[in-house]
Design a protein around this motif. Structure first.
Motif, short mmCIF file in Angstrom:
data_model
loop_
_atom_site.label_atom_id
_atom_site.label_comp_id
_atom_site.label_asym_id
_atom_site.label_seq_id
_atom_site.Cartn_x
_atom_site.Cartn_y
_atom_site.Cartn_z
N HIS A 192 0.75 -1.20 0.19
CA HIS A 192 -0.01 0.04 -0.15
C HIS A 192 0.90 1.36 0.16
CE1 HIS A 192 -3.40 -2.57 0.70
NE2 HIS A 192 -2.81 -3.12 1.82
N ASN A 197 2.83 2.29 2.15
CA ASN A 197 3.24 2.60 3.50
C ASN A 197 4.88 2.04 3.74
OD1 ASN A 197 0.59 3.56 4.26
ND2 ASN A 197 0.13 1.21 4.30
N ARG A 219 1.30 10.22 3.44
CA ARG A 219 -0.15 9.41 2.81
C ARG A 219 -0.85 10.73 1.89
NH1 ARG A 219 -1.95 8.52 7.58
NH2 ARG A 219 -3.20 10.35 7.45
N GLN A 220 -0.59 11.72 2.61
CA GLN A 220 -1.61 12.78 1.67
C GLN A 220 -1.04 13.01 0.42
OE1 GLN A 220 -3.18 16.33 4.26
NE2 GLN A 220 -1.90 15.45 5.81
N TYR A 221 0.58 13.04 0.43
CA TYR A 221 0.88 13.37 -0.96
C TYR A 221 0.71 12.09 -1.98
CZ TYR A 221 4.48 13.43 -4.46
OH TYR A 221 5.15 13.53 -5.82
N LYS A 222 0.75 10.81 -1.57
CA LYS A 222 0.44 9.76 -2.18
C LYS A 222 -0.92 9.73 -2.94
CE LYS A 222 -0.07 5.73 -0.30
NZ LYS A 222 -1.42 5.17 -0.68
N GLU A 223 -1.71 10.18 -1.75
CA GLU A 223 -3.08 10.04 -2.46
C GLU A 223 -3.46 11.37 -3.34
OE1 GLU A 223 -5.46 10.31 1.30
OE2 GLU A 223 -5.27 8.30 1.77
N TRP A 224 -2.78 12.24 -3.22
CA TRP A 224 -3.03 13.53 -3.91
C TRP A 224 -2.47 13.15 -5.60
CZ3 TRP A 224 1.09 16.32 -6.36
CH2 TRP A 224 0.80 17.48 -6.80
N GLU A 252 -1.99 10.48 -6.86
CA GLU A 252 -3.04 9.08 -7.57
C GLU A 252 -4.11 9.70 -7.81
OE1 GLU A 252 -1.70 5.01 -4.81
OE2 GLU A 252 -3.28 6.35 -4.25
N LYS A 253 -4.75 10.72 -7.16
CA LYS A 253 -5.79 11.41 -7.94
C LYS A 253 -5.40 11.91 -9.00
CE LYS A 253 -9.57 14.83 -6.25
NZ LYS A 253 -10.10 15.58 -4.96
N LYS A 301 -3.49 4.06 -9.56
CA LYS A 301 -2.55 3.85 -8.20
C LYS A 301 -1.16 3.72 -8.51
CE LYS A 301 -6.21 3.29 -5.29
NZ LYS A 301 -5.92 3.99 -3.91
#
Length: 333
Positions: free
Chosen positions: A47, A49, A134-139, A141-142, A147
């Motif tokens: 994931h 992490n 985590r916020q950067y990864k999600e940003w 990917e968005k 993914k």
């Protein structure tokens, strides 16, 4: 403090952040010890992490190579190390100085025998909060609507002296040094995103908790002028410092095996290398507006701090492309 310059083979260096010293130490210990050798270090899980993971030295532990600019989850590994030592294995544990100190303190509290434990701490400038990664990864990917499969903070497809980032997505697409990748390191070098404890780190000195300290050998071209080649410098070279008798033993192993494995090892004639290593002199300075930064992020969110603090806006994009073109035509090296 005694320092050494180290270069592994080109194949290993390409997979490492600098000169591949960590891999050489694992190789040397594995060849010497007549017992199981277990290696611990930080690697991304499925994931993305960052978690301290356990490998047998005979396994493929390549995911432990390379710098990761985020703090890893390591607490579970403390008990795992203890269990491996009880079983008679030789354990190599690598991590930030505070993680190495935590492991040694955990074992010392129980008066545990650590003769078969080798600790390696890393020259650290501070670790960003896990939540920010985590916020950067999600940003990211968005933005790309897919993914991320793997991520590298020090991609060796580019030159070593830069911080070249690479993200590979699940569909096989790979991006390198794009503006939306670079903003993470731009944010890192504002020094705003470190864990609060990093600004008061007691290990940012030559008094190290590990038997060995590893890092990039900044200033190698000055200290070893005429000894290392331009090609070696550009590929990456490691700094090894010796902090204990176990550390001295590791240097002896590397020296004795250098011809067999085609390694390069040079001893520093003095401690002048220290002045090039900010992580051996003092902690990263907390910015005066750090509390305001944290309040701003809490109030306005991750996108807002990228725009305000990391230049992810029109002006920043123009700057990025000017620098990219200058690098492409050779004006920046």
């Amino acid at each position: 403090m005694k320092g050494y310059l180290f270069c592994n083979t080109p194949e290993i260096i390409k997979e490492s952040s600098s000169g591949g010293a960590f891999s050489a130490i694992v190789t040397a210990v594995s060849k010497k010890e007549n017992q199981d050798v277990i290696v611990y270090g930080a690697a991304f899980d499925e994931h993305l992490n960052l978690v301290h993971q356990r490998y047998e030295a005979k396994e493929d532990y390549s995911s432990l190579r390379g710098s990761k600019y985020v703090f890893s989850e390591y607490n579970k590994s403390l008990m795992q190390v203890k269990e491996d030592l009880i079983k008679g294995a030789y354990v190599i544990f690598t991590g930030t100085p505070c993680q190495v100190y935590a492991l040694k303190s955990f074992l010392d509290r129980e008066n545990f025998n650590t003769n078969n434990l080798l600790t390696i701490d890393l020259i650290c400038h501070g670790s960003p909060e896990k939540s920010l990664w985590r916020q950067y990864k999600e940003w990211l990917e968005k933005r790309h609507e897919k993914k991320i499969k793997s991520f590298s903070f020090r991609y060796k497809g580019m030159r070593w002296h830069g911080y070249s980032l690479m993200a590979e997505f699940e569909d096989g697409e790979r991006i390198v040094n794009s503006h939306d990748l670079q903003v993470y390191m731009d944010l890192y070098f504002t020094h705003q995103i470190m864990r609060r404890s990093c600004y008061q780190c007691k290990f940012s000195s030559t008094d190290r908790p590990g038997d060995i300290t590893l890092g990039d050998f900044w200033g190698a071209e000055d200290i070893f002028s005429g000894i290392i080649t331009q090609k070696q410098k550009e590929a990456g070279v490691s700094l090894i410092t010796v902090n204990s008798d176990k550390g001295k033993g590791i240097i002896e192993l590397l020296t004795n095996m250098s011809v067999e494995f085609n390694w390069i090892l040079h001893k520093c004639i003095d401690d002048s290398f220290i002045k090039y290593q900010t992580g051996l002199n003092s902690p990263t300075v907390k910015p005066n507006d750090n509390e305001a930064f944290r309040e701003y992020m809490s109030k306005y969110g991750f996108d807002a701090i990228l725009s305000k603090y990391a230049g992810f806006n029109l002006k920043g994009r123009i700057r990025y492309y000017i620098k990219y073109l200058a690098n492409y035509i050779g004006l920046i090296k």
